[in-house]
Design a protein around this motif. Structure first.
Motif, PDB file in Angstrom:
ATOM      1  N   LEU A   1       0.932  -1.270   0.044  1.00  0.00           N
ATOM      2  CA  LEU A   1       0.008   0.081  -0.191  1.00  0.00           C
ATOM      3  C   LEU A   1       0.786   1.189  -0.087  1.00  0.00           C
ATOM      4  O   LEU A   1       1.924   1.243   0.778  1.00  0.00           O
ATOM      5  CB  LEU A   1      -0.895   0.048   1.372  1.00  0.00           C
ATOM      6  CG  LEU A   1      -2.126  -1.115   1.485  1.00  0.00           C
ATOM      7  CD1 LEU A   1      -2.659  -1.064   2.763  1.00  0.00           C
ATOM      8  CD2 LEU A   1      -3.018  -0.799   0.156  1.00  0.00           C
ATOM      9  N   THR A   2       0.464   2.257  -0.692  1.00  0.00           N
ATOM     10  CA  THR A   2       1.031   3.457  -0.545  1.00  0.00           C
ATOM     11  C   THR A   2       0.466   4.256   0.390  1.00  0.00           C
ATOM     12  O   THR A   2      -0.666   3.934   0.984  1.00  0.00           O
ATOM     13  CB  THR A   2       0.777   4.329  -1.848  1.00  0.00           C
ATOM     14  OG1 THR A   2      -0.428   4.857  -1.996  1.00  0.00           O
ATOM     15  CG2 THR A   2       1.296   3.684  -3.360  1.00  0.00           C
ATOM     16  N   LEU A   3       1.114   5.427   1.053  1.00  0.00           N
ATOM     17  CA  LEU A   3       0.485   6.231   2.012  1.00  0.00           C
ATOM     18  C   LEU A   3      -0.773   6.730   1.515  1.00  0.00           C
ATOM     19  O   LEU A   3      -1.757   6.579   2.463  1.00  0.00           O
ATOM     20  CB  LEU A   3       1.651   7.580   2.444  1.00  0.00           C
ATOM     21  CG  LEU A   3       2.555   7.254   3.084  1.00  0.00           C
ATOM     22  CD1 LEU A   3       3.739   8.383   2.906  1.00  0.00           C
ATOM     23  CD2 LEU A   3       2.304   6.986   4.445  1.00  0.00           C
ATOM     24  N   ARG A   4      -0.935   7.307   0.253  1.00  0.00           N
ATOM     25  CA  ARG A   4      -2.345   7.651   0.029  1.00  0.00           C
ATOM     26  C   ARG A   4      -3.535   6.394  -0.043  1.00  0.00           C
ATOM     27  O   ARG A   4      -4.543   6.815   0.348  1.00  0.00           O
ATOM     28  CB  ARG A   4      -2.387   8.197  -1.367  1.00  0.00           C
ATOM     29  CG  ARG A   4      -1.443   9.496  -1.358  1.00  0.00           C
ATOM     30  CD  ARG A   4      -1.677  10.422  -2.529  1.00  0.00           C
ATOM     31  NE  ARG A   4      -0.825  11.680  -2.526  1.00  0.00           N
ATOM     32  CZ  ARG A   4      -0.734  12.465  -1.757  1.00  0.00           C
ATOM     33  NH1 ARG A   4      -1.888  12.822  -0.960  1.00  0.00           N
ATOM     34  NH2 ARG A   4      -0.089  13.564  -2.050  1.00  0.00           N
ATOM     35  N   GLU A   5      -2.983   5.142  -0.645  1.00  0.00           N
ATOM     36  CA  GLU A   5      -3.879   4.196  -0.404  1.00  0.00           C
ATOM     37  C   GLU A   5      -4.471   3.925   1.063  1.00  0.00           C
ATOM     38  O   GLU A   5      -5.427   3.631   1.306  1.00  0.00           O
ATOM     39  CB  GLU A   5      -3.312   2.955  -1.285  1.00  0.00           C
ATOM     40  CG  GLU A   5      -3.137   3.158  -2.568  1.00  0.00           C
ATOM     41  CD  GLU A   5      -2.394   2.156  -3.288  1.00  0.00           C
ATOM     42  OE1 GLU A   5      -2.466   1.827  -4.451  1.00  0.00           O
ATOM     43  OE2 GLU A   5      -1.605   1.445  -2.883  1.00  0.00           O
ATOM     44  N   LEU A   6      -3.408   3.820   1.921  1.00  0.00           N
ATOM     45  CA  LEU A   6      -3.625   3.471   3.182  1.00  0.00           C
ATOM     46  C   LEU A   6      -4.617   4.679   3.754  1.00  0.00           C
ATOM     47  O   LEU A   6      -5.418   4.241   4.695  1.00  0.00           O
ATOM     48  CB  LEU A   6      -2.350   3.495   4.189  1.00  0.00           C
ATOM     49  CG  LEU A   6      -2.496   3.125   5.625  1.00  0.00           C
ATOM     50  CD1 LEU A   6      -3.475   1.958   5.938  1.00  0.00           C
ATOM     51  CD2 LEU A   6      -1.416   2.935   6.273  1.00  0.00           C
ATOM     52  N   ALA A   7      -4.332   5.700   3.473  1.00  0.00           N
ATOM     53  CA  ALA A   7      -5.163   6.999   3.731  1.00  0.00           C
ATOM     54  C   ALA A   7      -6.576   6.648   3.475  1.00  0.00           C
ATOM     55  O   ALA A   7      -7.372   6.907   4.334  1.00  0.00           O
ATOM     56  CB  ALA A   7      -4.564   8.327   3.434  1.00  0.00           C
ATOM     57  N   GLU A   8      -6.707   6.700   2.267  1.00  0.00           N
ATOM     58  CA  GLU A   8      -8.115   5.999   1.602  1.00  0.00           C
ATOM     59  C   GLU A   8      -8.757   5.054   2.517  1.00  0.00           C
ATOM     60  O   GLU A   8     -10.098   5.046   2.793  1.00  0.00           O
ATOM     61  CB  GLU A   8      -8.027   5.979   0.345  1.00  0.00           C
ATOM     62  CG  GLU A   8      -9.380   5.930  -0.299  1.00  0.00           C
ATOM     63  CD  GLU A   8      -9.056   5.654  -1.995  1.00  0.00           C
ATOM     64  OE1 GLU A   8     -10.007   4.916  -2.497  1.00  0.00           O
ATOM     65  OE2 GLU A   8      -8.586   6.544  -2.539  1.00  0.00           O
ATOM     66  N   LYS A   9      -8.158   4.000   2.513  1.00  0.00           N
ATOM     67  CA  LYS A   9      -8.795   2.686   3.297  1.00  0.00           C
ATOM     68  C   LYS A   9      -8.958   2.759   4.751  1.00  0.00           C
ATOM     69  O   LYS A   9      -9.945   2.244   5.406  1.00  0.00           O
ATOM     70  CB  LYS A   9      -7.772   1.436   3.233  1.00  0.00           C
ATOM     71  CG  LYS A   9      -7.600   0.983   1.688  1.00  0.00           C
ATOM     72  CD  LYS A   9      -6.873  -0.096   1.730  1.00  0.00           C
ATOM     73  CE  LYS A   9      -6.925  -1.081   0.440  1.00  0.00           C
ATOM     74  NZ  LYS A   9      -7.383  -2.192   0.771  1.00  0.00           N
TER      75      LYS A   9
ATOM     76  N   PHE B   1      -3.644  11.505   5.068  1.00  0.00           N
ATOM     77  CA  PHE B   1      -2.460  11.265   4.522  1.00  0.00           C
ATOM     78  C   PHE B   1      -1.490  11.828   5.347  1.00  0.00           C
ATOM     79  O   PHE B   1      -0.284  11.274   5.843  1.00  0.00           O
ATOM     80  CB  PHE B   1      -2.403  11.768   3.254  1.00  0.00           C
ATOM     81  CG  PHE B   1      -0.855  11.701   2.424  1.00  0.00           C
ATOM     82  CD1 PHE B   1      -0.492  10.613   2.043  1.00  0.00           C
ATOM     83  CD2 PHE B   1      -0.384  12.987   2.225  1.00  0.00           C
ATOM     84  CE1 PHE B   1       1.085  10.489   1.682  1.00  0.00           C
ATOM     85  CE2 PHE B   1       1.047  13.052   1.602  1.00  0.00           C
ATOM     86  CZ  PHE B   1       1.801  11.748   1.661  1.00  0.00           C
ATOM     87  N   PRO B   2      -1.300  13.279   5.791  1.00  0.00           N
ATOM     88  CA  PRO B   2      -0.237  13.780   6.256  1.00  0.00           C
ATOM     89  C   PRO B   2      -0.095  13.257   7.829  1.00  0.00           C
ATOM     90  O   PRO B   2       1.123  13.214   8.220  1.00  0.00           O
ATOM     91  CB  PRO B   2      -0.599  15.292   6.604  1.00  0.00           C
ATOM     92  CG  PRO B   2      -1.653  15.553   5.390  1.00  0.00           C
ATOM     93  CD  PRO B   2      -2.320  14.353   5.246  1.00  0.00           C
ATOM     94  N   ASN B   3      -1.010  12.996   8.448  1.00  0.00           N
ATOM     95  CA  ASN B   3      -1.030  12.274   9.880  1.00  0.00           C
ATOM     96  C   ASN B   3      -0.174  11.047   9.771  1.00  0.00           C
ATOM     97  O   ASN B   3       0.525  10.653  10.492  1.00  0.00           O
ATOM     98  CB  ASN B   3      -2.457  11.913  10.551  1.00  0.00           C
ATOM     99  CG  ASN B   3      -3.110  13.186  10.642  1.00  0.00           C
ATOM    100  OD1 ASN B   3      -2.815  14.237  10.199  1.00  0.00           O
ATOM    101  ND2 ASN B   3      -3.978  13.154  11.554  1.00  0.00           N
TER     102      ASN B   3
END
Length: 176
Positions: A22-30, A35-37
């Motif tokens: 997972l990318t950071l953005r994908e984890l943020a979405e899931k 994302f910044p956190n």
């Protein structure tokens, strides 16, 4: 030290995230964690409280033992979760203690302009302002002198009233 634990957990979170591809953005979405956190947690600049850690575990699809391990590790990175785990009941005690102390001094809630915590690792809500070098406190040399003498087994709360009066409340712990 809390900063070391945050960095270790951040590295752990990054390894788990990458293992899940997972990318950071994908984890943020899931996980529905901004994302910044997540980036700040991975870099060790921010702890993961129980709510954020639970969201991250869900976003990483962790279950069972993996989820329990993840949440346990995360609880070491957040001051309030860590203190609660250590059975100190810190937020509840202060929520009851400080208003009573201020009332005994004749202070009403409407008179309070702001509060500062001398140990910013202990409490993060509301976000603490730095003490020692704070321009707002330089006007009171007695308070600055008092804060310079705070011992390792003390936490000091400074209440600044709208009138400009400053009240330092010290909590000290001793182990017997």
């Amino acid at each position: 030290m809390l900063g070391d634990e945050r960095r270790e957990f951040g590295a752990y979170l990054r390894r788990v995230r990458k293992r899940k591809n997972l990318t950071l953005r994908e984890l943020a979405e899931k996980s529905r964690v901004p994302f910044p956190n997540i980036s700040a947690i991975e870099c060790g600049r921010l702890g993961a409280g129980s709510i954020v850690a639970t969201k991250l575990a869900a976003g990483l699809s962790l279950v069972g033992r993996g989820e329990k391990e993840f949440l346990g590790f995360a609880s070491c990175t957040n001051s309030r979760d860590r203190l609660a785990r250590e059975n100190l009941a810190y937020p509840a005690v202060l929520a009851n203690l400080l208003p009573g102390m201020l009332r005994s001094l004749g202070v009403k809630a409407s008179e309070i302009a702001r509060t500062f915590w001398a140990d910013s690792e202990i409490l993060h809500h509301p976000a603490p302002d730095p003490i020692g070098t704070s321009d707002q406190l330089k006007s009171n040399p007695q308070l600055n002198e008092y804060l310079q003498k705070v011992r390792d087994n003390e936490i000091v709360v400074v209440v600044v009233l709208k009138s400009g009066r400053q009240i330092a409340i010290s909590c000290e712990w001793l182990i017997f």
